[in-house]
Design an enzyme around this catalytic site. Structure first.
Site, PDB file in Angstrom:
ATOM      1  N   CYS A   2      44.208 -38.475 -16.824  1.00 47.50           N
ATOM      2  CA  CYS A   2      42.812 -38.858 -16.992  1.00 47.50           C
ATOM      3  C   CYS A   2      42.488 -40.248 -16.465  1.00 47.50           C
ATOM      4  CB  CYS A   2      42.396 -38.640 -18.412  1.00 47.50           C
ATOM      5  SG  CYS A   2      40.696 -38.176 -18.351  1.00 47.50           S
ATOM      6  N   THR A 381      40.839 -25.819  -5.145  1.00 50.24           N
ATOM      7  CA  THR A 381      39.714 -25.631  -4.226  1.00 50.24           C
ATOM      8  C   THR A 381      40.098 -25.918  -2.775  1.00 50.24           C
ATOM      9  OG1 THR A 381      38.212 -26.250  -5.985  1.00 50.24           O
ATOM     10  CG2 THR A 381      37.343 -26.348  -3.756  1.00 50.24           C
ATOM     11  N   SER A 382      40.904 -26.954  -2.576  1.00 49.70           N
ATOM     12  CA  SER A 382      41.276 -27.310  -1.200  1.00 49.70           C
ATOM     13  C   SER A 382      42.071 -26.181  -0.555  1.00 49.70           C
ATOM     14  CB  SER A 382      42.119 -28.582  -1.194  1.00 49.70           C
ATOM     15  OG  SER A 382      41.357 -29.635  -1.697  1.00 49.70           O
ATOM     16  N   SER A 426      43.097 -32.191   0.673  1.00 52.23           N
ATOM     17  CA  SER A 426      42.904 -32.692  -0.698  1.00 52.23           C
ATOM     18  C   SER A 426      41.649 -33.553  -0.727  1.00 52.23           C
ATOM     19  CB  SER A 426      44.120 -33.517  -1.123  1.00 52.23           C
ATOM     20  OG  SER A 426      43.810 -34.339  -2.216  1.00 52.23           O
ATOM     21  N   GLN A 427      40.726 -33.249  -1.614  1.00 51.09           N
ATOM     22  CA  GLN A 427      39.490 -34.030  -1.720  1.00 51.09           C
ATOM     23  C   GLN A 427      39.818 -35.491  -2.011  1.00 51.09           C
ATOM     24  OE1 GLN A 427      36.333 -36.114  -2.864  1.00 51.09           O
ATOM     25  NE2 GLN A 427      37.531 -35.515  -4.646  1.00 51.09           N
ATOM     26  N   SER A 428      40.601 -35.714  -3.044  1.00 50.41           N
ATOM     27  CA  SER A 428      40.904 -37.088  -3.471  1.00 50.41           C
ATOM     28  C   SER A 428      41.945 -37.749  -2.577  1.00 50.41           C
ATOM     29  CB  SER A 428      41.436 -37.077  -4.896  1.00 50.41           C
ATOM     30  OG  SER A 428      42.684 -36.394  -4.941  1.00 50.41           O
ATOM     31  N   THR A 431      46.229 -35.785  -4.769  1.00 50.52           N
ATOM     32  CA  THR A 431      46.734 -34.666  -5.566  1.00 50.52           C
ATOM     33  C   THR A 431      48.265 -34.727  -5.623  1.00 50.52           C
ATOM     34  OG1 THR A 431      44.901 -33.461  -4.593  1.00 50.52           O
ATOM     35  CG2 THR A 431      46.491 -32.160  -5.851  1.00 50.52           C
TER      36      THR A 431
HETATM   37  N1  GLU Z   1      51.075 -37.980 -21.047  1.00 53.41           N
HETATM   38  C1  GLU Z   1      50.247 -38.929 -21.703  1.00 53.41           C
HETATM   39  C2  GLU Z   1      49.784 -38.416 -23.051  1.00 53.41           C
HETATM   40  O1  GLU Z   1      49.779 -37.272 -23.330  1.00 53.41           O
HETATM   41  C3  GLU Z   1      49.062 -39.380 -20.833  1.00 53.41           C
HETATM   42  C4  GLU Z   1      48.037 -38.311 -20.589  1.00 53.41           C
HETATM   43  C5  GLU Z   1      46.900 -38.784 -19.651  1.00 53.41           C
HETATM   44  O2  GLU Z   1      47.151 -38.920 -18.451  1.00 53.41           O
HETATM   45  O3  GLU Z   1      45.771 -38.980 -20.134  1.00 53.41           O
HETATM   46  O4  GLU Z   1      49.422 -39.190 -23.883  1.00 53.41           O
END
Ligand code: GLU
Length: 539
Positions: A2, A381-382, A426-428, A431
């Site tokens: 994330c 998607t790519s 790859s868009q970004s 990946t």
């Molecule tokens: N593996 C870590 C967790 O589960 C990080 C996850 C992330 O990239 O948000 O806390």
């Protein structure tokens, strides 16, 4: 995987309230990526009041950590609630401060405050870490840390990282004479033990107002805003910056995504795998691991990197009048398709042939034409965009075209030869599986071509040549305009590889005419927006 964000102000006065706002806004910019919890860490008051926990040495009080399950607004609410309860002064001014923030998409351990980041080395928050990615050898590390007396509060893989940092720091302190271990030395030692994919930011009570960022596999960039622009002449960073200790006021940002940085500065440095970026005293120093023989991390050297300019406008990351980003991006397609083809698809006067010019491939077209096969490699998607473009590639190039999902290719260790052209879509451009497949294809000697939307991304940097799709920032998680631009780039790639022969001229010109008409056709379709909605609702 994330979001990560950090904000460091140097020689510029910022109230705690402002610092919190910058961190929260950074997280809001990362929100579109999806997440289940969030957290931040900021400094405690340096003017100690009787309630402030005192630390044993002269080091400042432990940093504050706030973590919450759910969305960013519930984190914001809980932070202000706690601030009110503890009477933390929001007007307190910091001329230097380092704050870190995180949105988590749980991979190890359920979404809960104890599993949210920053993860901590223990009760004194001596080392704090925000992490994107997965540490694959965390069980072994945890076992050995437990043997050394550490107790764990979370179920995450991440928690081993701050605890390992504390272990390394304590060991160095025990054994040290006059020497003091630097923050980057601690992190370098930690990195040697980590396996898996990660982007990390470290904050420590022992190294106030410093931050360390490092990565392997997950994206991370540094944004630099200098208040005295003359100070940035040349804008290269190296180890000497520490010695010069430039006193110029500046703000530094770290983020897993350019979206969270562009409203502050466009001057960025895309951090590369194996690099350890140390922010200290207004300077930035970068150390880099050389890849060891077996993919492990070996020698460390200081590196010099130049800043680049983000090709992104703040407006691109605002929703405007649209309900959500995906809707906005669907409606942007006539413009994004035009931009993708601009300057590349040429239709001269009546005597000039219609043709395609892909500058990034120019020097490699002959090699591509001679290759035994073209292998498209991508994910999600790519991969599907490549699948859609395959017929036209086969038709115009006459070269066999095969398709690979990056992870599957790696699992099978499928054959890739020197005579192959491997095209990475790859868009970004970041990946993880596609990047590992790129490494694999490079090792096998294939010519590697990148098709990405992100200038300066890992795929753009590490392939031999490539084409940017120029679709503009795509924030919606389900791809729309990037998908259509990818297909158009691949159609142009087919035209470029196919070359101009008399026998295929009519067909080529028909395709080029079709591509020119595409933006208007999309515009016509988009006019049916309301009709489609009515149809979907059965009206
Ligand atoms: N593996 C870590 C967790 O589960 C990080 C996850 C992330 O990239 O948000 O806390």
């Amino acid at each position: 995987m994330c979001g990560i964000f950090a904000y460091l102000n140097y020689n510029v006065n910022r109230e705690r309230r402002y610092i919190l706002q910058v961190l929260f806004n950074g997280l809001r910019r990362l929100e579109y990526r999806g997440y289940d919890s969030a957290g931040i860490s900021i400094d405690h008051s340096f003017s100690l009041d009787p309630n402030t926990p005192k630390s044993s040495s002269n080091s400042p009080p432990p940093p504050l950590v706030f973590r919450q399950e759910g969305n960013i607004e519930s984190l914001v609410k809980s932070v202000y609630q706690e601030v009110a309860e503890t009477e933390l002064n929001l007007e307190e001014c910091f001329s230097h401060h380092a704050g870190i923030a995180h949105t988590r998409w749980a991979t190890h351990g359920e979404p809960a405050p104890r599993n949210s980041h920053p993860q901590s080395s223990g009760s004194g928050n001596e080392f704090l870490v925000v992490h994107n990615g997965v540490i694959t050898n965390y069980e072994a590390l945890k076992e050995s840390l437990v043997r050394h007396g550490f107790t764990f509060q979370s179920e995450t893989d991440t928690e081993v990282i701050p605890k390992l940092a504390k272990y390394v720091y304590d060991k160095a302190k025990e054994g040290e004479g006059d020497h003091t271990i630097t923050f980057s030395q601690v992190v370098l030692e930690v990195m040697r033990h980590l396996e898996g994919a990660y982007a990390l930011i470290f904050k420590s009570q022992h190294y106030p107002n410093e931050l360390i960022a490092c990565k392997r596999g997950s994206p991370l960039l540094l944004g630099v805003k200098e208040f005295n622009e003359n100070a940035s002449n040349g804008s290269t960073f190296q180890d000497d910056n520490f010695l010069s200790k430039s006193g110029h006021a500046k703000e530094l940002f770290l983020s897993s995504d350019a979206n969270a940085v562009v409203e502050h500065t466009k001057k960025v440095l895309v951090i590369e795998d194996g690099e350890v970026v140390h922010l200290k005293d207004g300077g930035v120093s970068i150390l880099k691991f050389d890849k060891g023989q077996h993919g492990g991390l070996s020698r460390v050297a200081s590196v010099q990197r130049a800043l680049s300019i983000l090709e992104m406008e703040v407006e691109q990351i605002n929703k405007g009048n649209y309900k959500h980003y995906m809707q906005k991006e669907i409606h942007e397609q006539p413009e994004s398709l035009t931009t993708t083809m601009r300057g590349r698809l040429l239709r001269g006067g009546s005597c000039k042939a219609k043709t395609v010019l892909l500058g990034g491939l120019k020097d490699h077209l002959k090699t591509i034409r001679r290759s035994r096969r073209i292998v498209f490699i991508g994910c999600g998607t790519s991969y599907n965009a490549a699948l859609a473009a395959r017929p036209i590639l086969e038709e115009l190039s006459g070269i066999p075209v095969t398709m690979e999902i990056a992870s599957d290719l790696l699992d099978r260790q499928g054959p890739i030869y020197r005579e192959d052209t491997a095209v990475f879509v790859s868009q970004s451009g970041e990946t993880a599986d596609s990047l590992s497949a790129l490494e694999y294809a490079l090792e096998n000697g294939a010519l590697c071509v990148g098709i990405t939307n992100t200038v300066g991304s890992a795929i753009a940097r590490n392939t031999h040549c490539g084409v940017h799709i120029n679709a503009g920032a795509e924030i919606g998680v389900a791809s729309t305009k990037a998908y259509t631009s990818q297909i158009v780039v691949m159609a142009m790639l087919a035209l470029a590889i196919g070359g101009d022969t008399i026998s295929n001229q009519a067909r080529r010109e028909a395709i080029i005419d079709g591509l020119f008409e595409l933006p208007n056709k999309v515009r016509e379709v988009l006019k049916l927006d309301q009709t489609m909605k009515d149809l979907a609702q059965g009206n």
